[in-house]
Design a protein around this motif. Structure first.
Motif, PDB file in Angstrom:
ATOM      1  N   UNK A  36       0.821  -1.210   0.000  1.00 24.40           N
ATOM      2  CA  UNK A  36       0.000   0.000   0.000  1.00 24.40           C
ATOM      3  C   UNK A  36       0.860   1.268   0.000  1.00 24.40           C
ATOM      4  N   UNK A  37       1.981   1.237   0.708  1.00 19.98           N
ATOM      5  CA  UNK A  37       2.845   2.413   0.784  1.00 19.98           C
ATOM      6  C   UNK A  37       3.954   2.377  -0.257  1.00 19.98           C
ATOM      7  N   UNK A  38       3.994   1.295  -1.048  1.00 25.44           N
ATOM      8  CA  UNK A  38       5.036   1.134  -2.051  1.00 25.44           C
ATOM      9  C   UNK A  38       4.481   1.128  -3.460  1.00 25.44           C
ATOM     10  N   UNK A  39       4.486  -0.032  -4.091  1.00 27.62           N
ATOM     11  CA  UNK A  39       4.191  -0.123  -5.524  1.00 27.62           C
ATOM     12  C   UNK A  39       2.760   0.297  -5.866  1.00 27.62           C
ATOM     13  N   UNK A  40       1.814   0.161  -4.920  1.00 24.48           N
ATOM     14  CA  UNK A  40       0.431   0.547  -5.234  1.00 24.48           C
ATOM     15  C   UNK A  40       0.258   2.058  -5.379  1.00 24.48           C
ATOM     16  N   UNK A  41       1.226   2.816  -4.960  1.00 28.99           N
ATOM     17  CA  UNK A  41       1.155   4.270  -5.168  1.00 28.99           C
ATOM     18  C   UNK A  41       1.363   4.625  -6.641  1.00 28.99           C
ATOM     19  N   UNK A  42       1.981   3.731  -7.406  1.00 29.90           N
ATOM     20  CA  UNK A  42       2.269   4.050  -8.810  1.00 29.90           C
ATOM     21  C   UNK A  42       0.989   4.150  -9.642  1.00 29.90           C
ATOM     22  N   UNK A  43       0.094   3.133  -9.644  1.00 25.90           N
ATOM     23  CA  UNK A  43      -1.132   3.307 -10.434  1.00 25.90           C
ATOM     24  C   UNK A  43      -1.983   4.476  -9.975  1.00 25.90           C
ATOM     25  N   UNK A  44      -1.978   4.768  -8.681  1.00 25.47           N
ATOM     26  CA  UNK A  44      -2.740   5.921  -8.187  1.00 25.47           C
ATOM     27  C   UNK A  44      -2.161   7.227  -8.726  1.00 25.47           C
ATOM     28  N   UNK A  45      -0.825   7.284  -8.840  1.00 22.63           N
ATOM     29  CA  UNK A  45      -0.183   8.477  -9.410  1.00 22.63           C
ATOM     30  C   UNK A  45      -0.531   8.629 -10.885  1.00 22.63           C
ATOM     31  N   UNK A  46      -0.552   7.528 -11.621  1.00 21.86           N
ATOM     32  CA  UNK A  46      -0.929   7.592 -13.036  1.00 21.86           C
ATOM     33  C   UNK A  46      -2.385   8.028 -13.182  1.00 21.86           C
ATOM     34  N   UNK A  47      -3.254   7.563 -12.289  1.00 15.76           N
ATOM     35  CA  UNK A  47      -4.670   7.924 -12.376  1.00 15.76           C
ATOM     36  C   UNK A  47      -4.869   9.429 -12.193  1.00 15.76           C
ATOM     37  N   UNK A  48      -4.010  10.064 -11.409  1.00 16.38           N
ATOM     38  CA  UNK A  48      -4.129  11.499 -11.157  1.00 16.38           C
ATOM     39  C   UNK A  48      -3.574  12.343 -12.301  1.00 16.38           C
ATOM     40  N   UNK A  49      -2.734  11.754 -13.126  1.00 20.72           N
ATOM     41  CA  UNK A  49      -2.082  12.510 -14.206  1.00 20.72           C
ATOM     42  C   UNK A  49      -3.106  13.016 -15.214  1.00 20.72           C
ATOM     43  N   UNK A  50      -2.942  14.251 -15.646  1.00 21.54           N
ATOM     44  CA  UNK A  50      -3.731  14.759 -16.771  1.00 21.54           C
ATOM     45  C   UNK A  50      -2.887  14.884 -18.032  1.00 21.54           C
ATOM     46  N   UNK A  51      -1.570  14.784 -17.904  1.00 23.63           N
ATOM     47  CA  UNK A  51      -0.692  14.768 -19.077  1.00 23.63           C
ATOM     48  C   UNK A  51      -0.753  13.370 -19.692  1.00 23.63           C
ATOM     49  N   UNK A  52      -1.078  13.237 -20.977  1.00 22.09           N
ATOM     50  CA  UNK A  52      -1.121  11.912 -21.605  1.00 22.09           C
ATOM     51  C   UNK A  52       0.261  11.255 -21.614  1.00 22.09           C
ATOM     52  N   UNK A  53       0.275   9.933 -21.451  1.00 21.57           N
ATOM     53  CA  UNK A  53       1.523   9.178 -21.437  1.00 21.57           C
ATOM     54  C   UNK A  53       1.453   8.060 -22.468  1.00 21.57           C
ATOM     55  N   UNK A  54       2.473   8.003 -23.306  1.00 20.85           N
ATOM     56  CA  UNK A  54       2.625   6.942 -24.302  1.00 20.85           C
ATOM     57  C   UNK A  54       3.691   5.980 -23.815  1.00 20.85           C
ATOM     58  N   UNK A  55       3.372   4.699 -23.704  1.00 23.09           N
ATOM     59  CA  UNK A  55       4.376   3.692 -23.379  1.00 23.09           C
ATOM     60  C   UNK A  55       5.039   3.246 -24.673  1.00 23.09           C
ATOM     61  N   UNK A  56       6.349   3.432 -24.766  1.00 22.14           N
ATOM     62  CA  UNK A  56       7.132   2.923 -25.891  1.00 22.14           C
ATOM     63  C   UNK A  56       7.806   1.657 -25.395  1.00 22.14           C
ATOM     64  N   UNK A  57       7.180   0.519 -25.653  1.00 21.01           N
ATOM     65  CA  UNK A  57       7.607  -0.750 -25.064  1.00 21.01           C
ATOM     66  C   UNK A  57       8.708  -1.346 -25.938  1.00 21.01           C
ATOM     67  N   UNK A  58       9.931  -1.246 -25.438  1.00 20.15           N
ATOM     68  CA  UNK A  58      11.113  -1.571 -26.226  1.00 20.15           C
ATOM     69  C   UNK A  58      11.634  -2.983 -25.990  1.00 20.15           C
ATOM     70  N   UNK A  59      10.966  -3.755 -25.158  1.00 18.44           N
ATOM     71  CA  UNK A  59      11.410  -5.115 -24.848  1.00 18.44           C
ATOM     72  C   UNK A  59      10.414  -5.758 -23.917  1.00 18.44           C
ATOM     73  N   UNK A  60      10.830  -6.760 -23.133  1.00 14.89           N
ATOM     74  CA  UNK A  60       9.903  -7.432 -22.231  1.00 14.89           C
ATOM     75  C   UNK A  60       9.235  -6.479 -21.254  1.00 14.89           C
ATOM     76  N   UNK A  61       7.927  -6.673 -21.057  1.00 10.63           N
ATOM     77  CA  UNK A  61       7.137  -5.959 -20.048  1.00 10.63           C
ATOM     78  C   UNK A  61       6.458  -7.046 -19.233  1.00 10.63           C
TER      79      UNK A  61
END
Length: 267
Positions: free
Chosen positions: A90-115
């Motif tokens: 809850x205090x670690x990795x789960x903060x990442x999707x919550x941060x993305x949800x708050x973003x209003x700047x669009x983000x493009x993932x350029x997936x250059x290898x394994x994800x």
């Protein structure tokens, strides 16, 4: 020590690069989590940022969790106390999707290898995904006897639909770039050596639009994923009232009438 997430901006396009190539860019370690969160906060606050590209340094987009630290000191799991593991997520990795949800700047993932694992979910946190030919994806948590602890169960099915998400999550199988294109996990597949150029070209087409309209459109798209139609219509009406008052709206209409290219100020 090099930055774990690098931040570069050019012509309103921010490039965020996960910069731990020797470890294939895992995102579960505390220092990487903080670096990514700091970069996202900087992105949202940057008045010059109109769109962002997220990619990985080296041969991988992101290996997701750091398997070497699972069950060891410093990892998310605390073998002595499950309640501490819950807190760590809850205090670690789960903060990442919550941060993305708050973003209003669009983000493009350029997936250059394994994800892989959380790396696959990280790509799903972005608004648009394009992949190089050598990219592949795996919702591989089940292979390690764990579950998507970072929000993948919510994210993946909203990208590929429930059936394909269930197939990926329950088998942990790899999905190559062409299969990812077929199921809608990515919107295009390009040659590996042109991936960033293609991402920048796409970003430039987004950045060319009025930035406030872009941000509001992204907010509406995210809100619509889990809202009722009447709620989205109400939000749309309120945002449209704001959009009609902007200088950029006036400029867009004037440019259309004058048959010239618009010049947007972000106001």
């Amino acid at each position: 020590m090099s930055e774990l997430v690098t931040y570069q901006i050019n012509d309103g396009i921010v490039t965020l690069t996960l910069n731990s190539p020797e470890n294939r860019n895992p995102i579960s370690d505390a220092d990487m989590i903080e670096a990514l969160l700091d970069a996202l906060e900087r992105l949202e606050a940057d008045p010059q940022a109109r769109v962002a590209i997220l990619t990985g340094a080296g041969s991988a987009f992101s290996s997701g969790g750091n398997v070497k630290k699972m069950g060891a000191a410093g990892g998310l799991n605390d073998a002595t106390a499950p309640v501490k593991t819950r807190r760590n997520y809850k205090t670690g990795i789960q903060r990442i999707p919550l941060a993305f949800e708050k973003l209003e700047v669009p983000v493009i993932a350029a997936v250059n290898g394994p994800a892989v694992g959380a790396g696959c979910d990280l790509a799903c946190m972005c608004d648009i995904r394009i992949a190089g030919e050598r990219a592949w994806f795996a919702e591989s948590f089940v292979k390690l006897g764990i579950i998507p602890g970072d929000g993948g169960a919510w994210l993946l099915q909203r990208v590929v639909g429930f059936s394909k998400a269930a197939e990926m999550a329950l088998t942990g199988d790899r999905v190559g770039a062409e299969e990812a294109l077929a199921c809608g996990l990515v919107s295009r597949v390009v040659a590996d050596d042109t991936l960033l150029d293609e991402a920048r070209a796409l970003a430039a087409r987004i950045a060319a639009n009025p930035p406030q309209a872009v941000r509001m459109t992204k907010r509406l798209l995210w809100s619509a994923r889990s809202s009722r139609l009447d709620t989205v219509l109400e939000m749309s009406a309120a945002m449209q009232a704001l959009a009609h008052t902007t200088d950029d709206h006036d400029e867009a209409v004037a440019a259309f009438i004058d048959k010239r290219g618009p010049k947007f100020s972000g106001q």
